[in-house]
Design a protein around this motif. Structure first.
Motif, PDB file in Angstrom:
ATOM      1  N   HIS A  64       9.003   8.142  17.332  1.00  0.00           N
ATOM      2  CA  HIS A  64       8.138   7.605  16.714  1.00  0.00           C
ATOM      3  C   HIS A  64       8.150   7.756  14.969  1.00  0.00           C
ATOM      4  N   LEU A  65       8.010   6.654  14.377  1.00  0.00           N
ATOM      5  CA  LEU A  65       8.054   6.717  12.712  1.00  0.00           C
ATOM      6  C   LEU A  65       5.951   6.362  12.254  1.00  0.00           C
ATOM      7  N   HIS A  66       5.960   7.120  11.895  1.00  0.00           N
ATOM      8  CA  HIS A  66       4.814   6.928  11.137  1.00  0.00           C
ATOM      9  C   HIS A  66       4.693   6.968   9.048  1.00  0.00           C
ATOM     10  N   ASP A  67       4.057   5.638   9.430  1.00  0.00           N
ATOM     11  CA  ASP A  67       3.194   5.645   8.299  1.00  0.00           C
ATOM     12  C   ASP A  67       2.283   6.078   7.206  1.00  0.00           C
ATOM     13  N   TYR A  68       2.585   6.725   6.128  1.00  0.00           N
ATOM     14  CA  TYR A  68       1.407   7.520   5.132  1.00  0.00           C
ATOM     15  C   TYR A  68       0.788   6.617   3.755  1.00  0.00           C
ATOM     16  N   GLN A  69      -0.018   6.822   3.723  1.00  0.00           N
ATOM     17  CA  GLN A  69      -0.861   6.539   2.566  1.00  0.00           C
ATOM     18  C   GLN A  69      -1.398   7.556   1.304  1.00  0.00           C
ATOM     19  N   GLN A  70      -0.855   7.379  -0.099  1.00  0.00           N
ATOM     20  CA  GLN A  70      -1.736   8.660  -1.007  1.00  0.00           C
ATOM     21  C   GLN A  70      -1.726   8.096  -2.055  1.00  0.00           C
ATOM     22  N   ALA A  71      -2.014   8.482  -2.479  1.00  0.00           N
ATOM     23  CA  ALA A  71      -3.027   8.410  -4.398  1.00  0.00           C
ATOM     24  C   ALA A  71      -1.169   8.606  -4.730  1.00  0.00           C
ATOM     25  N   PRO A  72      -1.036   7.927  -6.302  1.00  0.00           N
ATOM     26  CA  PRO A  72       0.323   7.871  -6.915  1.00  0.00           C
ATOM     27  C   PRO A  72       0.406   9.321  -7.905  1.00  0.00           C
ATOM     28  N   ALA A  73       1.446   9.919  -8.142  1.00  0.00           N
ATOM     29  CA  ALA A  73       1.342  10.523  -8.776  1.00  0.00           C
ATOM     30  C   ALA A  73       2.819  11.095  -9.225  1.00  0.00           C
ATOM     31  N   LEU A  74       2.560  11.730 -10.458  1.00  0.00           N
ATOM     32  CA  LEU A  74       3.670  11.215 -11.234  1.00  0.00           C
ATOM     33  C   LEU A  74       4.344  13.326 -10.655  1.00  0.00           C
ATOM     34  N   SER A  75       5.461  13.307 -10.717  1.00  0.00           N
ATOM     35  CA  SER A  75       6.707  14.126 -10.093  1.00  0.00           C
ATOM     36  C   SER A  75       6.760  15.294 -10.744  1.00  0.00           C
ATOM     37  N   SER A  76       7.320  16.613 -10.667  1.00  0.00           N
ATOM     38  CA  SER A  76       7.343  17.430 -11.393  1.00  0.00           C
ATOM     39  C   SER A  76       8.976  17.505 -11.014  1.00  0.00           C
ATOM     40  N   PHE A  77       9.612  16.519 -10.057  1.00  0.00           N
ATOM     41  CA  PHE A  77      11.296  16.889 -10.192  1.00  0.00           C
ATOM     42  C   PHE A  77      11.162  16.036 -11.247  1.00  0.00           C
ATOM     43  N   VAL A  78      12.517  16.456 -11.666  1.00  0.00           N
ATOM     44  CA  VAL A  78      13.134  15.649 -13.245  1.00  0.00           C
ATOM     45  C   VAL A  78      14.769  15.424 -13.036  1.00  0.00           C
ATOM     46  N   LEU A  79      15.235  14.676 -13.611  1.00  0.00           N
ATOM     47  CA  LEU A  79      16.806  15.427 -14.233  1.00  0.00           C
ATOM     48  C   LEU A  79      17.393  14.979 -15.576  1.00  0.00           C
ATOM     49  N   SER A  80      17.488  16.199 -15.782  1.00  0.00           N
ATOM     50  CA  SER A  80      18.118  16.168 -17.236  1.00  0.00           C
ATOM     51  C   SER A  80      20.284  15.989 -17.608  1.00  0.00           C
ATOM     52  N   GLU A  81      20.041  15.119 -17.455  1.00  0.00           N
ATOM     53  CA  GLU A  81      21.761  15.034 -17.907  1.00  0.00           C
ATOM     54  C   GLU A  81      21.751  13.497 -19.192  1.00  0.00           C
TER      55      GLU A  81
END
Length: 455
Positions: A126-143
């Protein structure tokens, strides 16, 4: 030679700024809501208040001349949170799963990610939907010079142009939503030896990406290569012999990948692990100064859409056909926003005169479709009565398309409003006043899959 990864952690300064902003905006505690499975589960083992899950989605909107980006819940138009990124965003784009907003900061060589908080997980049965508060991710691309972002429903390709002035070469990163979520550094990266204003399309284990002669007088490439992922890098498989002078713009659907050229469209068809290239030449509708510079595609749409200035073309790549579309643009109208909408049943165009044009898409190869044009004019919606000459310098109307229903969203910097347009009824159904001049926006949420059509 060791090649550094594109991902860097947020600097201490950026973290302090973001932390300060979160404190000012309220509680940043993450509360996850799990929605009842939508298929393959009788629900006996789940007790979820699925009314709390947003089915409408969320918008991320950046402020003009500011490093602030805000996340709005479109169920009620409420502001959920705002985040400070490192620099003023030059563009916003959605990740493959439409969970994250890519906050592109081209001139400072950075892509940050805002988690919209709505996502879906495959639990096998089955597929599950989730909801949570927005957030600024620590994942960053730098090039150097992130510019063109393209996504399928599972992968996002970020093309970094590089910089000729500093002899910094171009690069392509291919990431998934899982890479962003887990803060991964194992995604594959294609490193070039020269800069270029290029484009890339991810296709599973492969990426099709542009090639430029280092001695060329232009930054535009003229060839396309096929590359195969091996752990954290790509190996060149082949360079297609068909050339594409002045290459700009790319798109794909289920069967083909296409690139815009000055003399037509380069089409690459995939059959399993076999890729073959061909060319569709410009038609008699092209003047000497016209060329396809923008391409749009959708997985289940038989046609690609090409733009040559304000002219729109329906491109049936498999049949090698290109036809001019009468989208009934007004005098002096320039196309500034576009895309397939309503699960692929419509195509919308936003112009610089403040109108949204809605086209019905009949291009699927089902019975009766042959008698209809691929794209047929349906309606035109006037978005503002204001004098468009009063548009703030450096601003324009911006478009975001919902992937969960038949709504699209337009920001109007003239009066700092956000408009909700119902494209089924061809009318503005809501207007929200913003307390800042909007710049860029993108829709995030749980997409409803487009229906596949028999071919």
């Amino acid at each position: 030679m060791f090649q550094p990864k594109l991902q860097n952690k947020l600097s201490l300064v950026a973290l302090l700024v973001a932390s300060s902003l979160l404190s000012a905006c309220g509680d940043s505690t993450t509360n996850i809501v799990e929605k009842e499975p939508i298929a393959g589960d009788d629900g006996d083992d789940h007790d979820h208040d699925h009314d709390e899950i947003s089915s409408v989605g969320r918008l991320v909107i950046s402020a003009k001349d500011s490093n602030l980006v805000s996340v709005y819940e479109m169920e009620d138009g409420s502001l959920l949170d705002s985040f400070a990124v490192a620099d003023t965003p030059s563009a916003l784009a959605a990740s493959a799963g439409k969970r994250y907003a890519l906050v592109v900061q081209r001139t400072t060589d950075r892509v940050e990610f805002v988690d919209g908080g709505l996502f879906q997980e495959d639990h096998v049965d089955h597929l599950h939907d989730y909801q949570q508060a927005p957030a600024l991710s620590s994942f960053v691309l730098s090039e150097s010079r992130p510019t063109h972002i393209t996504s399928t429903d599972s992968q996002t390709a970020v093309f970094f142009d590089g910089d000729g002035n500093s002899s910094t070469p171009a690069a392509v990163a291919v990431i998934t939503d899982a890479d962003i979520t887990t803060d991964s550094n194992g995604y594959p990266v294609l490193h070039y030896t020269t800069h270029m204003h290029g484009a890339a399309q991810a296709r599973g284990e492969y990426v099709l990406s542009t090639i430029r002669d280092a001695n060329s007088a232009t930054t535009l490439p003229d060839k396309v290569g096929l590359y195969h992922a091996h752990d954290d890098h790509f190996h060149e498989e082949m360079v297609f012999t068909e050339t594409c002078p002045g290459l700009h713009g790319s798109a794909q659907n289920e069967h083909v990948i296409a690139f815009g050229c000055t003399d037509g469209v380069l089409v690459i068809a995939q059959e399993g692990e076999t890729f073959t290239a061909s060319k569709i030449a410009n038609t008699d509708d092209f003047s000497d100064t016209m060329r396809i510079g923008t391409l749009v595609g959708a997985e289940h749409a038989e046609h690609l859409v090409g733009f040559a200035g304000s002219s729109m073309f329906a491109i049936h790549a498999e049949d090698g056909e290109m036809e001019l579309v009468d989208w009934q643009g007004g005098e002096g109208a320039g196309i500034i926003g576009y895309g397939f909408a309503d699960k692929g049943e419509k195509f919308v165009l936003l112009d610089n005169q403040g109108y949204l044009t809605i086209l019905n898409y009949h291009g699927h190869e089902h019975e009766g479709a042959a008698a209809e044009p691929a794209f047929e004019f349906a309606a035109k919606v006037q978005l503002t009565s204001a004098d468009v000459s009063t548009m703030p310098n450096g601003s324009r109307f911006e478009l975001a398309i919902s992937a969960s229903d038949d709504k699209v969203y337009v920001t109007n910097p003239i009066d700092s409003t956000l408009l909700t347009v119902d494209i089924a009824d061809a009318e503005v159904v809501a207007t929200k006043q913003l307390n800042f001049i909007p710049h860029k926006l993108v829709w995030l949420g749980i997409a409803e899959a487009a229906e596949a059509h028999d071919h």
